[in-house]
Design an enzyme around this catalytic site. Structure first.
Site, PDB file in Angstrom:
ATOM      1  CB  CYS A  75      29.353  21.940   4.387  1.00  0.00           C
ATOM      2  SG  CYS A  75      29.187  23.710   4.204  1.00  0.00           S
ATOM      3  CD  GLU A  76      31.161  20.733  11.193  1.00  0.00           C
ATOM      4  OE1 GLU A  76      30.431  19.799  11.563  1.00  0.00           O
ATOM      5  OE2 GLU A  76      32.279  20.956  11.667  1.00  0.00           O
ATOM      6  CG  HIS A  77      32.822  24.839   7.861  1.00  0.00           C
ATOM      7  ND1 HIS A  77      33.713  24.016   7.208  1.00  0.00           N
ATOM      8  CD2 HIS A  77      33.047  24.680   9.182  1.00  0.00           C
ATOM      9  CE1 HIS A  77      34.456  23.391   8.100  1.00  0.00           C
ATOM     10  NE2 HIS A  77      34.068  23.760   9.307  1.00  0.00           N
ATOM     11  CG  HIS A  78      29.994  27.638   3.856  1.00  0.00           C
ATOM     12  ND1 HIS A  78      31.011  26.713   3.790  1.00  0.00           N
ATOM     13  CD2 HIS A  78      30.570  28.855   3.899  1.00  0.00           C
ATOM     14  CE1 HIS A  78      32.181  27.349   3.764  1.00  0.00           C
ATOM     15  NE2 HIS A  78      31.937  28.650   3.845  1.00  0.00           N
ATOM     16  CD  GLN A 116      33.835  14.168   1.195  1.00  0.00           C
ATOM     17  OE1 GLN A 116      33.484  15.151   0.561  1.00  0.00           O
ATOM     18  NE2 GLN A 116      34.623  13.230   0.680  1.00  0.00           N
ATOM     19  CG  HIS A 144      32.220  19.769  -0.362  1.00  0.00           C
ATOM     20  ND1 HIS A 144      32.081  19.750   1.004  1.00  0.00           N
ATOM     21  CD2 HIS A 144      32.687  18.546  -0.721  1.00  0.00           C
ATOM     22  CE1 HIS A 144      32.473  18.553   1.458  1.00  0.00           C
ATOM     23  NE2 HIS A 144      32.847  17.822   0.429  1.00  0.00           N
ATOM     24  CB  CYS A 146      30.606  25.741   0.646  1.00  0.00           C
ATOM     25  SG  CYS A 146      31.584  24.331   1.152  1.00  0.00           S
TER      26      CYS A 146
HETATM   27 ZN   LIG Z   1      31.116  24.629   3.422  1.00  0.00          ZN
END
Ligand SMILES: [Zn+2]
Length: 184
Positions: A75-78, A116, A144, A146
């Site tokens: 995931c690009e956030h975490h 996603q 996920h 995260c």
């Molecule tokens: Zn994430």
């Protein structure tokens, strides 16, 4: 790039409070760098190389479904993994794509930093682009890390995303056929 990454992983371990000289960690920065390069090797690929001409003339216009393509993404956030299954359907218009290429397309986009929703769209657009199909549908299910390892820690949550293009979008019957074929 590999040496740079190794160096930065070593710094991260120090900042986290680890002794980077201890036995078990001596080669960890190098291994982590290699692993991260593998998990993001989709950046080094493009659609035409991946498809590599495996597009064939065919006079069928019946729906083709490829289901349960497993994928592993970050995931690009975490920068934590999300993993799951991808199901692809398309309605050929004179051309079909070699079967293994669907998995390669999924891998190319999954092995980048993603959400996603975006991953699902990129796969659908790529299949549309290379096949010129009358319709394309992509459904992805993902777990996920995260969500499960951190944050709200919901172990059994999963996410479903879908993108329908062309006839797959316009026709309920066609879309329902896809859903029926993948057992949804
Ligand atoms: Zn994430």
């Amino acid at each position: 790039m590999s040496d740079d990454l190794t160096h930065h992983y070593s710094q991260i371990l120090s900042i986290l409070g680890e002794d980077t000289k201890r036995g078990g960690l001596v080669d960890t920065p190098k291994r982590a760098a290699k692993a991260m390069q593998f998990l993001t090797n989709g950046y080094q690929k493009n659609l035409s190389d991946v498809v590599n001409g495996a597009i064939f003339e065919a006079d069928t216009d019946e729906m083709v479904v490829i289901q349960n393509i497993e994928y592993y993404s970050l995931c690009e956030h975490h920068i934590l993994p999300f993993i799951g299954q991808c199901h692809i359907a398309y309605l050929p218009k004179g051309k079909v794509l070699g079967l293994s290429k669907f998995a390669r397309i999924v891998d190319m986009y999954a092995r980048r930093l993603q959400i996603q929703e975006g991953l699902t769209k990129q796969i659908a657009d790529a299949v549309q682009e290379v096949t010129g199909a009358a319709g394309v549908g992509v459904i992805m299910e993902g777990k996920h890390m995260c969500m499960t390892m951190r944050g709200v820690q919901k172990q059994n949550s999963s996410m479903v995303t879908s993108v329908m293009l062309g006839a797959m979008r316009k026709s309920d019957a066609t879309r329902n056929e896809f859903l029926r074929l993948i057992g949804k």
